[in-house]
Design an enzyme around this catalytic site. Structure first.
Site, PDB file in Angstrom:
ATOM      1  N   TYR A   1       0.843  -1.200   0.000  1.00 18.67           N
ATOM      2  CA  TYR A   1       0.000   0.000   0.000  1.00 18.67           C
ATOM      3  C   TYR A   1       0.884   1.259   0.000  1.00 18.67           C
ATOM      4  CZ  TYR A   1      -2.471   3.998   1.639  1.00 18.67           C
ATOM      5  OH  TYR A   1      -2.923   5.285   1.733  1.00 18.67           O
TER       6      TYR A   1
ATOM      7  N   LYS B   1       6.202   9.495   3.200  1.00 19.56           N
ATOM      8  CA  LYS B   1       6.175   9.684   4.658  1.00 19.56           C
ATOM      9  C   LYS B   1       7.485   9.214   5.299  1.00 19.56           C
ATOM     10  CE  LYS B   1       1.859  11.037   4.595  1.00 19.56           C
ATOM     11  NZ  LYS B   1       1.532  12.442   4.751  1.00 19.56           N
TER      12      LYS B   1
ATOM     13  N   HIS C   1       4.882  18.372   7.733  1.00 17.25           N
ATOM     14  CA  HIS C   1       3.684  17.809   7.101  1.00 17.25           C
ATOM     15  C   HIS C   1       2.769  18.969   6.712  1.00 17.25           C
ATOM     16  CE1 HIS C   1       0.195  14.663   7.607  1.00 17.25           C
ATOM     17  NE2 HIS C   1       0.548  14.809   6.355  1.00 17.25           N
TER      18      HIS C   1
ATOM     19  N   CYS D   1      -8.904  17.012   7.481  1.00 13.02           N
ATOM     20  CA  CYS D   1      -9.232  18.429   7.697  1.00 13.02           C
ATOM     21  C   CYS D   1      -9.215  19.207   6.376  1.00 13.02           C
ATOM     22  CB  CYS D   1      -8.277  19.068   8.686  1.00 13.02           C
ATOM     23  SG  CYS D   1      -8.518  18.512  10.380  1.00 13.02           S
TER      24      CYS D   1
ATOM     25  N   ASP E   1       1.148  18.259   0.663  1.00 12.60           N
ATOM     26  CA  ASP E   1       1.335  17.353   1.810  1.00 12.60           C
ATOM     27  C   ASP E   1       2.609  17.609   2.619  1.00 12.60           C
ATOM     28  OD1 ASP E   1       0.349  15.180   3.356  1.00 12.60           O
ATOM     29  OD2 ASP E   1       1.747  13.803   2.402  1.00 12.60           O
TER      30      ASP E   1
ATOM     31  N   ARG F   1      -7.156   5.818  -3.439  1.00 10.83           N
ATOM     32  CA  ARG F   1      -6.267   6.939  -3.757  1.00 10.83           C
ATOM     33  C   ARG F   1      -6.113   7.169  -5.245  1.00 10.83           C
ATOM     34  NH1 ARG F   1      -3.495   9.594   0.775  1.00 10.83           N
ATOM     35  NH2 ARG F   1      -4.293   8.457   2.566  1.00 10.83           N
TER      36      ARG F   1
HETATM   37  C1  OXD Z   1      -1.623  11.162   5.392  1.00  8.71           C
HETATM   38  C2  OXD Z   1      -1.487  11.148   3.926  1.00  8.71           C
HETATM   39  O1  OXD Z   1      -2.092  10.185   5.956  1.00  8.71           O
HETATM   40  O2  OXD Z   1      -1.043  12.169   3.373  1.00  8.71           O
HETATM   41  O3  OXD Z   1      -1.257  12.167   5.997  1.00  8.71           O
HETATM   42  O4  OXD Z   1      -1.781  10.129   3.287  1.00  8.71           O
HETATM   43 MN    MN Z   2      -0.265  13.617   4.750  1.00 14.03          MN
END
Ligand code: OXD
Ligand code: MN
Length: 593
Positions: free
Chosen positions: A198, A207, A227, A251, A278, A375
């Site tokens: 995933y 991340k 972030h 959000c 992001d 996604r």
């Molecule tokens: C998160 C993403 O979980 O950007 O922050 O997928």
């Molecule tokens: Mn994110």
């Protein structure tokens, strides 16, 4: 492709461990990518979508047990346990290497190992960094092509002798959830990910590198990995002000990054430009201001909820050269669908797990055709509002940083920190409430400092200290810090503020405040706009000055409760909590009386 011995030696070591049948170096050429797409389509790993309606678009379905990031199986392995801090899972690096090596041993037998060189950030940017991901998944290669600057050029930034690259090893192995691990060794610049396929667990540039490893590097090297989205607001006179903003999940971060201003603003000539949705890497520039790049090259966005109204620009971005994961397929024309894309689920649908269903019946029975975390992986260049500065190696100067959360009553629509340290305090205490089912009920508060709770690669107390020190370095050139809350509710639990494009009205106050053109009133929690300074032209039927007053109201009793919650939260960090933040909490307590 490279003569760099550090790279060659490490690739050899990983091949000796994982024992692939074949090793393929990804040069990033269109011929090579086409061959990989064709291969993935022939094996069923990827499904080709309607090439007239969705040119260049592919579909992928993950294992049912493998649809999201796995925070409980994500580790930060530093030699000293304390250096990972109370917010991360920790294991001794030696123990973790010993535990995972047998899982990686022979994991690529019968498979090909792809060697993916990539740059996070524009090639040649002083803010960019190189990573190499080894993977046995073509899906990963094709996604990394969209999300990063992938291929031979990435080695240009690295050179022949440098050892400064992030070593990412990924094998989907058997996609066994019991042996799934996403592990970071920040002291070795290394990431090991196994038994997942995933995105968030396997696109190691995102991340894992750009936040967890990079936050650690940033602390040691004097920069920040956050972030945060990055956007530019262009005024009718052509001046553009850049802001970055951090919000916990759910959000509307991608929506804010691609906001379309209300008609009144558009008619005057206001424009919003997306630099990132992001992640932001931020570093002081030669002029002493803080500059930001988006280290990514695409958007890995949540599909459900994305539609023409909520985020026109994101939807447009997905119309070509996009990979869809776990959404639904319209079997009649091989296009895609997800919840709330529109009100017409395809009749002959294939839901995300692969079953053929009658879409409308399935939805009417409470089924979800797309997985809620399905996604799109879309190239940033597709976005109609992508900033002209997107590839600028110097980045964009940040004038304001915005923190936000989802709070029913506590946080006002917008307020400004008194100074940098106060802003760090506001970021460190950021929180969202879980949405409560009962009308008006206030949910459980989940603290998510700077939206980095799952992404900070070291002790969160040291991370706060790093923020304080960056402020000392930036001095009066530091961005101004704000907090917003789009989610205030009335006594019936209904959102008061319209949100989406109308958030421009709040951004407008923020950029005018930064420019020294807007007044503010002091409250115990910081500076707020005068209610009449929030522009409500065009929404007078929904919002008036009294409603703005309500949105800006500060309930002292709720804030006293908030202070108790912050004391409890801060107690986790022990003596690594910076004295400056304790002081800010004292100041808040005094101001509340
Ligand atoms: C998160 C993403 O979980 O950007 O922050 O997928
Ligand atoms: Mn994110």
């Amino acid at each position: 492709m490279t003569k760099n011995q550090n790279v060659l030696k490490w690739v050899d070591e990983c091949a000796a461990l994982t024992k692939p049948d074949k090793i393929v170096w990804i040069d990033g050429s269109e011929e090579q990518l086409k061959a990989l797409r064709d291969e993935a389509i022939s094996t069923g790993e990827m499904i080709e979508l309607n090439q007239e309606k969705l040119p260049g678009c592919l579909y992928h379905r993950t294992a049912e047990n493998d649809v999201a990031r796995v925070e409980d199986r994500t580790f930060i392995c530093t030699k000293n346990k304390e250096d990972a801090g109370p917010t991360n899972n920790w294991s001794d690096p030696k123990d973790m290497y010993a535990k995972l090596s047998p899982l990686f041993d022979g994991a690529m037998k019968g498979r090909t190992m792809y060697v993916i060189p990539y740059s996070m950030g524009p090639i040649g940017s002083p803010l960019a960094k190189v990573g190499i991901e080894l993977t046995d998944s073509i899906y990963v290669v094709l996604n990394m092509d969209i999300m990063t600057r992938m291929g031979e050029d990435a080695f240009k930034n690295l050179g022949d002798t440098s050892n400064d690259f992030v070593r990412g090893l990924h094998s989907k192995a058997n996609v066994d959830p019991e042996n799934r691990y996403i592990v970071h060794f920040p002291e070795d610049n290394t990431i090991w990910s196994i038994n997942s396929a995933y995105g968030g667990n396997v696109l190691l540039g995102k991340k894992c590198f750009a936040l967890r490893i990079a936050s650690f590097q940033g602390k040691n090297e004097g920069w920040m990995a956050e972030h945060m989205l990055i956007l530019g607001i262009e005024k009718p006179n052509g001046e553009t002000t850049y802001v970055s903003a951090a919000f916990p999940s759910a959000c509307g971060k991608t929506n804010l990054a691609m906001l379309i201003p209300p008609e009144g603003y558009r008619n005057k000539g206001y424009k919003v430009w997306t630099v990132g949705d992001d992640i932001a890497w931020l570093k002081p520039g030669a002029d002493g201001r803080l500059y930001a790049i988006n280290p990514e090259n695409g958007f890995f966005g949540v599909a459900p909820g994305t539609n023409e109204k909520s985020n026109f620009n994101a939807l447009e971005s997905t119309k070509k050269n996009t990979i869809f994961t776990n959404v639904a397929i319209n079997k009649d024309d091989m296009t895609v669908w997800w919840e709330s894309l529109d009100k017409n689920p395809p009749v002959n649908a294939i839901e995300w797990k692969g079953a053929e269903v009658n879409g409308p019946d399935y939805v009417a029975n409470g089924g979800k055709l797309a997985h809620p975390n399905s996604r799109f992986t879309a190239p940033a260049i597709n976005c109609p509002c992508v900033s002209a500065e997107f590839n600028n190696p110097a980045g964009v100067p940040i004038s304001a940083m915005i923190f936000g959360g989802r709070r029913a009553k506590t946080a006002p629509l917008v307020y400004q920190a008194r100074d940098w340290n106060h802003g760090v305090f506001i970021g460190s205490t950021m929180a969202s409430e879980t949405t409560a089912a009962a009308a008006g009920a206030v949910g459980v508060v989940r603290r998510d400092p700077m939206a980095m709770l799952p992404f900070c690669g070291y002790h969160m107390g040291d991370y706060f200290k790093h923020w304080i020190e960056m402020g000392e370095k930036l001095g009066d050139k530091a961005p101004k810090i704000f907090h917003v809350n789009w989610f205030r509710t009335d006594d019936n639990g209904k959102f008061i503020w319209p949100g989406f494009g109308d958030n421009m009205r709040v951004l407008d106050w923020i950029i005018e405040r930064v420019a020294g053109n807007a007044d503010a009133v002091e409250t115990p929690i910081g500076y707020e706009p005068k209610p009449e300074d929030i522009n409500i032209n065009g929404i007078e039927d929904e919002i008036n000055v009294d409603i703005i007053k309500e949105l800006l109201s500060v309930d002292i009793d709720l804030w006293k409760e908030e202070v108790k919650g912050i004391h409890e939260f801060y107690s986790k960090f022990g003596d690594r909590l910076p004295a400056e933040l304790k002081e800010q909490l004292d100041i808040l307590e005094k101001k509340l009386g």
